[in-house]
Design a protein around this motif. Structure first.
Motif, mmCIF file in Angstrom:
data_model
loop_
_atom_site.group_PDB
_atom_site.id
_atom_site.type_symbol
_atom_site.label_atom_id
_atom_site.label_comp_id
_atom_site.label_asym_id
_atom_site.label_seq_id
_atom_site.Cartn_x
_atom_site.Cartn_y
_atom_site.Cartn_z
ATOM 1 N N ARG A 1 -8.491 -43.745 -21.876
ATOM 2 C CA ARG A 1 -9.696 -43.561 -21.060
ATOM 3 C C ARG A 1 -9.628 -44.350 -19.750
ATOM 4 O O ARG A 1 -9.955 -43.830 -18.678
ATOM 5 N N ALA A 2 -9.207 -45.603 -19.810
ATOM 6 C CA ALA A 2 -9.158 -46.418 -18.590
ATOM 7 C C ALA A 2 -8.217 -45.806 -17.564
ATOM 8 O O ALA A 2 -8.530 -45.760 -16.361
ATOM 9 N N ASP B 1 -9.771 -42.759 -16.001
ATOM 10 C CA ASP B 1 -10.850 -43.140 -15.092
ATOM 11 C C ASP B 1 -10.319 -43.593 -13.740
ATOM 12 O O ASP B 1 -11.021 -43.514 -12.734
ATOM 13 N N ASP C 1 -7.900 -42.360 -11.840
ATOM 14 C CA ASP C 1 -6.978 -41.363 -11.290
ATOM 15 C C ASP C 1 -6.809 -41.475 -9.785
ATOM 16 O O ASP C 1 -5.755 -41.193 -9.247
ATOM 17 N N CYS D 1 -14.290 -38.148 -21.660
ATOM 18 C CA CYS D 1 -14.389 -39.200 -20.642
ATOM 19 C C CYS D 1 -15.582 -38.962 -19.724
ATOM 20 O O CYS D 1 -16.258 -39.915 -19.314
ATOM 21 N N GLU D 2 -15.836 -37.710 -19.409
ATOM 22 C CA GLU D 2 -16.996 -37.388 -18.578
ATOM 23 C C GLU D 2 -18.291 -37.776 -19.292
ATOM 24 O O GLU D 2 -19.183 -38.376 -18.694
ATOM 25 N N SER E 1 -18.695 -41.473 -19.285
ATOM 26 C CA SER E 1 -19.027 -42.028 -17.966
ATOM 27 C C SER E 1 -20.518 -41.937 -17.676
ATOM 28 O O SER E 1 -21.038 -42.644 -16.813
ATOM 29 N N TRP F 1 -18.446 -36.295 -13.076
ATOM 30 C CA TRP F 1 -17.367 -37.293 -13.102
ATOM 31 C C TRP F 1 -16.169 -36.822 -12.279
ATOM 32 O O TRP F 1 -15.462 -35.884 -12.669
ATOM 33 N N PRO G 1 -13.006 -37.730 -11.582
ATOM 34 C CA PRO G 1 -11.621 -37.613 -12.058
ATOM 35 C C PRO G 1 -11.324 -36.326 -12.821
ATOM 36 O O PRO G 1 -10.171 -35.886 -12.843
ATOM 37 N N ARG G 2 -12.339 -35.720 -13.427
ATOM 38 C CA ARG G 2 -12.066 -34.523 -14.231
ATOM 39 C C ARG G 2 -11.425 -33.436 -13.383
ATOM 40 O O ARG G 2 -10.383 -32.876 -13.757
#
Length: 374
Positions: free
Chosen positions: A277-278, A281, A283, A314-315, A318, A323, A325-326
């Motif tokens: 995940r980190a 996040d 990206d 992850c979205e 967040s 979000w 990065p997606r």
């Protein structure tokens, strides 16, 4: 022989909700009489039959008596002398212990108040929005703790009756939940996770002490539960919701998955999200080579659908429906996937490359494609 519609179909009709599957109860009949009417026997632990035309389930009225620990430790008594009220008395919650004669339960449910058989005041509890156990026999089946918590997730504006919560606490203290088998625990947890407000399931399990016994790794923090409900509002899949529930557990996550035999799809996505995940996040600060390396670690080229679900998780985690990065990770994946790997491999082989060197050539081509797209 008398037939009644029972349980969820009546409950949901009284609440004005979409109908549940219809369950039928037959009073005053023997298995032989059911078979003679062309019903197909399917029950393993007690007499259940499929209707010869509709294929709906018809169960013979029965009583149950505790004979051993756990949810399987019951002696079943099903015979023509078991009454409707005796059968309703063995059910979990008053709102599920209402019956309607079959003659009034045709295509719809004719909810004439005077026709409903409601010896345990389920209609009152529906009006008052209370989840209340039917009788003290509730304590004999630990699965009912999970069911109450699941119903709390479905009916988020219902409260658990204080006496029911106290009974559940007593069952936990007596070690009843320790006898639950993994398959049944996961079945109820999965259903609860897919309800409209899954946080309520874990709040109720925490309040009665069962969460500490079943999922000691999962602290029911306000932030964790808020994000889990956000995943439900987003219509997330079960693997995504499970990943949101278990995010941040680290090594304890694998222990949880092994203990409750979590299915492969849910387990693998949760482990992936917990691990990456980190990096996902971050990206915007990841160079093309790093992006390709992460795509490889996530097995995104072989399993792009799972990678997309990881991004969805992850979205949700967040708390941002937009979000950023997606979209960027999906673009990086698309760019890397556009590389004609067979052609790159042939070119590398013609240049004398073998084994790992061919893989390096493909990776370099993907890095170039991601860099060009970025």
């Amino acid at each position: 022989m008398q037939t009644y519609l029972v349980g969820g179909a009546i409950r949901d009709a009284l609440l004005g909700r979409p109908g549940s599957d219809r369950d039928w109860l037959v009073v005053g009949a023997t298995p032989e009489e059911m078979v003679a009417q062309r019903f197909l026997p399917v029950g393993r632990d007690f007499p259940v039959f499929l209707h010869p035309t509709t294929r709906e389930e018809y169960a013979l009225a029965r009583t149950e008596r505790k004979s051993a620990p756990g949810y399987r430790g019951f002696t079943i008594h099903a015979s023509p002398d078991v009454t409707l009220e005796q059968d309703l008395a063995r059910r979990d919650l008053t709102i599920n212990a209402i019956a309607l004669p079959a003659a009034l339960a045709g295509a719809g449910v004719d909810l004439h108040t005077e026709a409903l058989v409601d010896p345990f005041h389920g209609q009152r509890d529906l009006r008052d929005k209370v989840l209340r156990h039917v009788t003290d026999a509730f304590r004999e089946d630990p699965v009912r703790i999970l069911r109450v918590a699941r119903f709390a997730a479905r009916f988020a504006d219902f409260s658990v009756a204080p006496e029911t919560l106290a009974l559940m606490r007593g069952m936990v203290e007596a070690g009843e939940v320790d006898a639950l088998v993994p398959e049944r625990v996961w079945q109820e947890l999965a259903r609860g996770l897919m309800e409209t407000t899954p946080s309520r399931m874990f709040e109720v399990l925490h309040d009665c002490g069962a969460l500490a016994r079943l999922l000691p790794e999962v602290a029911p923090s306000a932030d964790r539960l808020r994000l889990l409900d956000g995943a439900a509002r987003a219509g997330a899949t079960l693997p995504v919701r499970f990943a949101c529930l278990t995010q941040g557990l680290g090594p304890a996550l694998m222990s949880l998955c092994e203990r409750w035999r979590i299915p492969t799809d849910e387990r693998d996505l949760a482990l992936l999200v917990d691990r990456e995940r980190a990096a996902l996040d971050a990206d915007a600060t990841t160079a093309p080579a790093g992006q390709v390396a992460l795509l490889e670690r996530c097995d995104a080229f072989r399993r792009p659908a799972r990678f997309t679900e990881a991004l969805a998780a992850c979205e949700c985690l967040s708390g941002d429906a937009g979000w950023p990065p997606r979209a960027r990770w999906l673009a990086a994946l698309a760019a890397a996937q556009s590389v004609a790997t067979d052609a790159v491999a042939r070119t590398a082989q013609q240049a004398g490359a073998t084994g790992p060197k061919i893989g390096e050539a493909i990776r370099a081509a993907r890095v170039d494609a991601v860099a060009a797209a970025g």
